[in-house]
Design an enzyme around this catalytic site. Structure first.
Site, short mmCIF file in Angstrom:
data_model
loop_
_atom_site.label_atom_id
_atom_site.label_comp_id
_atom_site.label_asym_id
_atom_site.label_seq_id
_atom_site.Cartn_x
_atom_site.Cartn_y
_atom_site.Cartn_z
CB SER A 266 -12.12 -0.75 2.34
OG SER A 266 -10.74 -0.92 2.24
NE ARG B 216 -3.81 2.14 2.47
CZ ARG B 216 -3.58 3.36 2.98
NH1 ARG B 216 -2.40 3.68 3.49
NH2 ARG B 216 -4.56 4.26 2.99
CE LYS C 126 -8.20 5.47 4.27
NZ LYS C 126 -9.31 4.60 4.00
N1 3NM Z 1 -7.45 1.71 6.24
P1 3NM Z 1 -2.41 1.56 11.33
S1 3NM Z 1 -7.45 2.44 8.68
C1 3NM Z 1 -5.06 1.73 5.60
O1 3NM Z 1 -10.39 2.17 8.19
C2 3NM Z 1 -6.13 1.92 6.58
O2 3NM Z 1 -10.24 1.42 6.17
C3 3NM Z 1 -8.27 1.95 7.28
O3 3NM Z 1 -2.82 1.82 9.81
C4 3NM Z 1 -9.74 1.85 7.21
O4 3NM Z 1 -2.29 0.10 11.51
C5 3NM Z 1 -5.95 2.32 7.89
O5 3NM Z 1 -1.07 2.24 11.44
C6 3NM Z 1 -4.63 2.64 8.55
O6 3NM Z 1 -3.45 2.18 12.20
C7 3NM Z 1 -4.06 1.45 9.28
#
Ligand code: 3NM
Length: 215
Positions: free
Chosen positions: A112, A43, A141
């Site tokens: 998603s 990603r 994010k």
């Molecule tokens: N998608 P971390 S949250 C890529 O809610 C991504 O769909 C999300 O990163 C969603 O593990 C997210 O550092 C970030 O929190 C995940």
């Protein structure tokens, strides 16, 4: 044949996290693989498809070495070019249909979903698994709104697909998410930004084994 996927310890890449930590991106991914990551998603935002393909080819070599499947976020052309096992796509019926058309029935396609309606649409559209989040507040994010574990459990109960939790998951949250019935946890910063990647992945692997044995 569609590859069997173990979603339990799902690493999502982000070179910004390794850059900030002053560590080599590929070394960090390899350390995570060696420690027991079961699935990787490339990603990398803010790069051209050509650049993503160049990064993806290197990550693919690492994944192949550890016999771990690789998916590509939101870039069907890149997934094709590097021979990835599939893609992870956002919410849109057209992209799911296009992904299936371009990559074929054996490809793994994740979608998603942020609520039950989106999850049902992805199930109808032929998704292989769902990524649901954000489960906890996340810095990675910025636009992700926090869903919490209640709606997450409802989606798991209603949808007959493997469901992966994402967003703000680390060592502490991992068992909570798995106890909801998740197939796995997708994580960026808690792994690539960890002080000790090996110890972090191994701790989660041990927690997973303990849960599976019902301890
Ligand atoms: N998608 P971390 S949250 C890529 O809610 C991504 O769909 C999300 O990163 C969603 O593990 C997210 O550092 C970030 O929190 C995940």
């Amino acid at each position: 044949m569609k590859r069997t996927i173990d979603y339990s310890l799902y690493l999502v890449t982000d070179r910004k996290v390794t850059d900030k930590k002053g560590r080599d991106f590929y070394e960090a991914v390899e350390e995570a693989l060696q420690a027991g990551i079961t699935l990787v998603q490339l990603r990398e935002k803010d790069v051209t498809t050509e650049e993503r393909i160049a990064i993806g080819r290197k990550v693919k070599i690492l994944c192949d070495h550890y016999d771990v499947p690789l998916l590509v976020d939101d870039d069907i052309a890149c997934a094709k070019a590097i021979g990835a096992d599939g893609v992870h796509l956002g919410q849109s019926d057209e992209s799911l249909a296009r992904g299936r058309q371009e990559l074929g029935n054996d490809a793994i396609i994740g979608i998603s979903a942020h609520n039950l309606e989106e999850a049902q649409a992805a199930l109808r559209g032929g998704a292989d698994y769902l990524g649901v989040g954000a489960l906890y507040p996340t810095e990675t994010k910025k636009d992700a709104s926090c869903l919490g574990l209640g709606p997450f459990r409802e989606i798991i109960a209603a949808i007959s697909l493997p469901i992966v939790g994402i967003g703000g998951i680390g060592k502490k949250e991992f068992p909570e998410v798995m106890k909801c019935g998740a197939a796995g946890c997708a994580m960026i910063s808690s792994i690539l930004g960890a002080e000790d990647i090996t110890a972090t992945v191994k701790a989660m692997k041990m927690a997973y084994e303990a849960l599976r044995k019902g301890e």
